[in-house]
Scaffold this active site. Structure first.
Site, mmCIF file in Angstrom:
data_model
loop_
_atom_site.group_PDB
_atom_site.id
_atom_site.type_symbol
_atom_site.label_atom_id
_atom_site.label_comp_id
_atom_site.label_asym_id
_atom_site.label_seq_id
_atom_site.Cartn_x
_atom_site.Cartn_y
_atom_site.Cartn_z
ATOM 1 N N CYS A 82 0.839 -1.199 0.000
ATOM 2 C CA CYS A 82 0.000 0.000 0.000
ATOM 3 C C CYS A 82 0.877 1.254 0.000
ATOM 4 O O CYS A 82 1.590 1.503 -0.959
ATOM 5 C CB CYS A 82 -0.990 -0.035 1.165
ATOM 6 S SG CYS A 82 -2.353 1.146 0.975
ATOM 7 N N HIS A 196 -3.745 -5.067 -0.189
ATOM 8 C CA HIS A 196 -3.308 -5.586 1.106
ATOM 9 C C HIS A 196 -3.361 -7.109 1.096
ATOM 10 O O HIS A 196 -4.438 -7.683 1.269
ATOM 11 C CB HIS A 196 -4.203 -5.051 2.224
ATOM 12 C CG HIS A 196 -4.014 -3.606 2.519
ATOM 13 N ND1 HIS A 196 -3.079 -3.143 3.404
ATOM 14 C CD2 HIS A 196 -4.637 -2.511 2.013
ATOM 15 C CE1 HIS A 196 -3.136 -1.822 3.458
ATOM 16 N NE2 HIS A 196 -4.071 -1.411 2.623
ATOM 17 N N GLU A 198 -2.436 -9.090 3.377
ATOM 18 C CA GLU A 198 -2.816 -9.554 4.718
ATOM 19 C C GLU A 198 -4.318 -9.450 4.963
ATOM 20 O O GLU A 198 -4.838 -9.999 5.938
ATOM 21 C CB GLU A 198 -2.045 -8.769 5.786
ATOM 22 C CG GLU A 198 -2.539 -7.374 6.077
ATOM 23 C CD GLU A 198 -2.151 -6.325 5.038
ATOM 24 O OE1 GLU A 198 -2.502 -5.149 5.248
ATOM 25 O OE2 GLU A 198 -1.493 -6.687 4.039
#
Length: 217
Positions: A82, A196, A198
C-alpha cells in the site's frame, strides 16, 4: 529454515496484521525501527497506510531511508504494501511534490476522480478488485504472482497509484471503472503490492508464503 522478516515500523499502518499474516505462513516476523535490524533481515516488508509525505518523514526521522535503499541494492527480497509500495517510487504528487525512496523509477499519481464513462466515482478506491497482467506482461512466471489466477480479487484501499517509468516494472493492474491502476510492481528483487495481501484471504496469504520462500533473482 525459517525466514526472518523485518517489518518496518515507522509509526504508520497496519503493522500487527501484517506480522500476524507473515507468522501464519511460517515466517519469523520482527517489528522494528532499527536500521541495523533491517539490514540483517532475510526479508524486509515495508507496510503502510496514510499520506506519502508523512510516511517519508517518519522513515527519515528514524534513519531508515539509507538502510532501505542499501537493502534493496543488496539483492535480497523486499516488499512494499500500500503506502509502502508508493514510497518505493521516486516521488508523489499527494499534497504537493514529495521525494520517495527512489528504488523503482516512476511517480505516484492521483486516481482520476471520474471513471472512463466520465461519471464521478468514489475516491478512495476501497474494496475487492481483480488483478491481471498488463498488456506489456505476458505472464507471471518467475514472480511472486506465479500461481495466482488472472482475475483473482485482492483488497484495496487507496487514493493514489504508482506509475512506473518502465513498463517492465508493471507486474499487475486492476481496473477501477475503466481507470487502470498499478496493483503490483517489481524491479529485480523489490516488489510492491498496492493491495493488502494480509487482508485478502487465502490468495493474499499465498503471495506472502511465496515471498518468504522463493530465492531472490
Amino acid at each position: 529454515m525459517t525466514a526472518r522478516v523485518a517489518v518496518v515500523d515507522y509509526g504508520m499502518g497496519n503493522l500487527y496484521s501484517v506480522c500476524r499474516a507473515l507468522e501464519h505462513v511460517g515466517a519469523e516476523a520482527v517489528l522494528t525501527e532499527d536500521p541495523r535490524a533491517v539490514l540483517e533481515a532475510d526479508r524486509v516488508v515495508l507496510p503502510g497506510v496514510g499520506a506519502f509525505r508523512d510516511g517519508m518523514d517518519e522513515l527519515a526521522r528514524r534513519g531508515l531511508v539509507p538502510a532501505l535503499r542499501e537493502y534493496a541494492a543488496g539483492g535480497r527480497m523486499m516488499l512494499g504494501i500500500c503506502l509502502g509500495m508508493q514510497m518505493l517510487f521516486d516521488e508523489s504528487e499527494e499534497f504537493g511534490r514529495h521525494m520517495g525512496l527512489a528504488i523503482i523509477p516512476g511517480a505516484v499519481r492521483a486516481i482520476p476522480a471520474a471513471g472512463a464513462d466520465g461519471k464521478p466515482h468514489k475516491i478512495p478506491h476501497v474494496g475487492w478488485s481483480a488483478v491481471r497482467p498488463p498488456a506489456t506482461t505476458a505472464h507471471w512466471t518467475g514472480t511472486l504472482l506465479e500461481g495466482t489466477a488472472e482475475g483473482t480479487d485482492f483488497y484495496f484501499v487507496h487514493s493514489y497509484t504508482g506509475v512506473p517509468e518502465s513498463h517492465e516494472s508493471r507486474l499487475a493492474d486492476a481496473d477501477y471503472d475503466g481507470c487502470i491502476i498499478s496493483a503490483a510492481v517489481r524491479r529485480g528483487n523489490v516488489y510492491g503490492f498496492q493491495f493488502h495481501p494480509e487482508k485478502s484471504g487465502q490468495a493474499g496469504l499465498n503471495l506472502l508464503q511465496r515471498f518468504i520462500s522463493v530465492n531472490a533473482r
